[in-house]
Design a protein around this motif. Structure first.
Motif, PDB file in Angstrom:
ATOM      1  N   ILE A 433       0.900  -1.128   0.038  1.00  0.00           N
ATOM      2  CA  ILE A 433      -0.054   0.074   0.115  1.00  0.00           C
ATOM      3  C   ILE A 433       1.063   1.295   0.058  1.00  0.00           C
ATOM      4  CG2 ILE A 433      -1.681   1.252   1.456  1.00  0.00           C
ATOM      5  CD1 ILE A 433      -2.799  -1.483   2.434  1.00  0.00           C
ATOM      6  N   HIS A 434       0.575   2.193  -0.843  1.00  0.00           N
ATOM      7  CA  HIS A 434       1.478   3.309  -0.899  1.00  0.00           C
ATOM      8  C   HIS A 434       0.687   4.746  -0.631  1.00  0.00           C
ATOM      9  CE1 HIS A 434       4.675   1.156  -2.964  1.00  0.00           C
ATOM     10  NE2 HIS A 434       3.917   0.601  -3.836  1.00  0.00           N
ATOM     11  N   PRO A 435       1.039   5.440   0.491  1.00  0.00           N
ATOM     12  CA  PRO A 435       0.603   6.754   0.723  1.00  0.00           C
ATOM     13  C   PRO A 435       1.035   7.847  -0.168  1.00  0.00           C
ATOM     14  CG  PRO A 435       2.204   5.998   2.594  1.00  0.00           C
ATOM     15  CD  PRO A 435       2.020   4.779   1.420  1.00  0.00           C
ATOM     16  N   CYS A 485       5.792   8.783  -2.822  1.00  0.00           N
ATOM     17  CA  CYS A 485       5.232   8.055  -1.829  1.00  0.00           C
ATOM     18  C   CYS A 485       5.712   8.622  -0.552  1.00  0.00           C
ATOM     19  CB  CYS A 485       5.453   6.529  -2.109  1.00  0.00           C
ATOM     20  SG  CYS A 485       4.919   5.392  -0.738  1.00  0.00           S
ATOM     21  N   HIS A 490      10.358   3.828   0.719  1.00  0.00           N
ATOM     22  CA  HIS A 490      10.032   3.854  -0.934  1.00  0.00           C
ATOM     23  C   HIS A 490      10.508   5.298  -1.502  1.00  0.00           C
ATOM     24  CE1 HIS A 490       6.358   1.056   0.297  1.00  0.00           C
ATOM     25  NE2 HIS A 490       7.440   0.585   0.506  1.00  0.00           N
ATOM     26  N   PHE A 495      10.978   6.226  -5.302  1.00  0.00           N
ATOM     27  CA  PHE A 495       9.328   6.741  -5.537  1.00  0.00           C
ATOM     28  C   PHE A 495       9.054   7.994  -5.498  1.00  0.00           C
ATOM     29  CE2 PHE A 495       5.365   3.965  -4.903  1.00  0.00           C
ATOM     30  CZ  PHE A 495       4.530   4.911  -5.795  1.00  0.00           C
TER      31      PHE A 495
HETATM   32 CU   LIG Z   1       5.152   3.369  -0.973  1.00  0.00          CU
END
Ligand SMILES: [Cu+2]
Length: 502
Positions: A433-435, A485, A490, A495
């Protein structure tokens, strides 16, 4: 200008400022006068700033005789609650008392590039043992925060792994909802270490709809890396967990009375973790997400708060007792992720009780049946993971490109025209899951895992494993704009990407 002097230095200091103390509205703004010496030595040519922050390494007592070393703001964790007035310009002096150049990011605010606090956008560093004075007009209203924007890489003492997190509340011109007291909760872990593989909850998001194509892309990337003998990349775990800097049972309880309505402002200050929060026998009426009022305030039994997300919710105190307000995860809660809620006249050991299963979805809080206007342009983004490809760390890509792990200047990958409405079609080809966070802008959720929606404004959104989420935003704040992210591991390993205005 004179009016603003009344609010000068209304900075709260002292470790107890946030620790379970009900911050009744009548108490604000607090005058700062008399709380300590001014920090303006050598700056006789300048007026004092409205707020002063010192970045420095300090011992932080998270439980009796359990003292961790952390880089924090003003010698305390969390950093002082900064109360701003919507639209009223402020000056802030930021002193960096460490040996490392620093960035202080005003998360969730629509500031200019030289203030925002991201080197990738061109914000100047606060030099080691140096100082920067910044001035800006806080906006939009609501719960925001400030934190370091340094990348940490493999250094678990750097970046947001340390204690550089503090809440911001920008007083709106009109406060929505009614309540008796206000409590700020900052959730944060300490004592990080690397592990292989993690145990993060993955199944709490609704709907669970995944995109088959993303799943097969993710699985073939996994097979390819395993064929090369690459194990899974490192993850981060923690030894201790705190709310407002104290482990469960070691801070002041939140003292309430039966019948009170308590507004909780919850900030997930974690570097890497997604948190849940429940209070046995009570529900949360969610008023705002990421500080922005939601169109459809709805009661839920559990809050899920991704890294850097905020939730503002009212709890009607109608179930007397002594309770644990804590994380659903037994291990995290038993290692400190909770705070005691104590009703007047009640004593005894704080009780926990598991709540019924509940799935979290942002669309609970959207206006039913509303649709968002069509965007003028759509950017498609696919998030990919190269397992353990970067010295044992997972490398992350957006449309196949990893942001360089060096400090080189990178040109923007996406180009915006002022005042146009854009859609980001975010496709997650990984099982994590990426915020996802967009700097200097707010976005509207327009599609959550296949469900069209409208009206929920945020600056961080959790994109579930193999899911697709669409958000729209208006290009209303020219300048380089970072997109990343918010999971530190990440972000630091590729990211990120940049938007510019053309
Ligand atoms: Cu992430």
């Amino acid at each position: 200008m004179n009016r603003s002097r009344i609010f000068r230095r209304q900075l709260l200091t002292g470790a107890g400022a946030l620790a379970g103390v009900g911050l009744a509205r009548a108490n604000f703004p607090l005058p700062y006068f008399g709380l300590g010496p001014r920090e303006s030595a050598g700056l006789q040519d300048q007026k004092d700033a409205d707020y002063t922050l010192h970045i420095k390494t300090s011992p932080i007592e998270i439980a009796p005789k359990r003292i961790v070393s952390a880089t924090v703001y003003n010698g305390q964790f969390p950093g002082p609650l900064l109360r701003f007035q919507e639209g009223r310009r402020v000056t802030v002096d930021i002193y960096n008392d460490t040996d490392t150049p620093e960035q202080l990011h005003w998360h969730g605010q629509k500031g200019p590039v030289d203030v925002d606090g991201a080197a990738e956008e061109g914000t100047p560093f606060i030099p080691a043992h140096g100082k920067r004075r910044i001035a800006f007009t806080p906006n939009p209203a609501g719960l925001r925060f400030y934190h370091t924007h340094n990348r940490a890489g493999a250094d678990l003492y750097a970046g947001q792994y340390s204690g550089q997190v503090g809440p911001v509340y920008i007083e709106p011109k009109h406060e929505p909802g009614s309540y008796d007291k206000e409590v700020f909760l900052v959730l944060k872990e300490f004592e990080p270490s690397f592990s292989r593989g993690g145990d993060m909850a993955q199944d709490f998001l609704s709907p669970p709809t995944i995109v088959k194509e993303l799943e097969s892309a993710g699985e073939s990337a996994m097979k390819a890396s395993l064929a090369k003998g690459m194990p899974h990349g490192y993850e981060v775990g923690y030894r201790s967990f705190t709310i407002n800097g104290r482990m469960l049972g070691h801070g002041e309880p939140i003292r309430v009375k039966q019948g009170e309505r308590v507004l909780f402002h919850v900030l997930n200050g974690s570097a890497t973790e997604i948190r849940s929060l429940a209070l046995p026998g009570h529900s949360f009426q969610v008023l705002a997400l990421d500080g922005n009022p939601v169109p459809n305030p709805t009661a839920v039994p559990v809050l899920w708060v991704g890294t850097a997300e905020r939730v503002s919710a009212v709890v009607h105190m109608n179930h007397p007792g002594v309770w644990i307000l804590g994380d659903l995860d037994d291990d995290d809660r038993q290692h400190g992720m909770g705070i005691v809620v104590e009703y007047a006249g009640r004593t005894g050991k704080a009780q926990w009780g598991a709540s019924a299963p509940f799935k979290w979805t942002y669309t609970h809080f959207a206006k039913p049946g509303a649709t968002a206007p069509a965007p003028e342009e759509t950017f498609a983004m696919t998030f990919g993971k190269d397992n353990a490809a970067e010295e044992g760390f997972n490398r992350w890509t957006i449309n196949g490109v990893a942001y360089p792990m060096t400090s080189e200047v990178v040109s923007a990958a996406f180009h915006l025209k002022r005042d146009k409405r854009y859609r980001l079609r975010m496709r997650n080809a990984s099982d994590d899951i990426h915020p996802i966070h967009l700097h200097r802008h707010s976005f509207e959720l327009t599609n959550v895992a296949g469900i069209p929606t409208a009206g929920v404004m945020k600056d961080v959104v959790m994109v579930g494993g193999y899911q697709e989420i669409q958000v729209d935003f208006t290009a209303d704040n020219p300048g380089l704009t970072l997109f990343h992210c918010h999971q530190q591991l990440h972000m630091d390993f590729g990211f990120m990407t940049l938007f510019d205005y053309v």
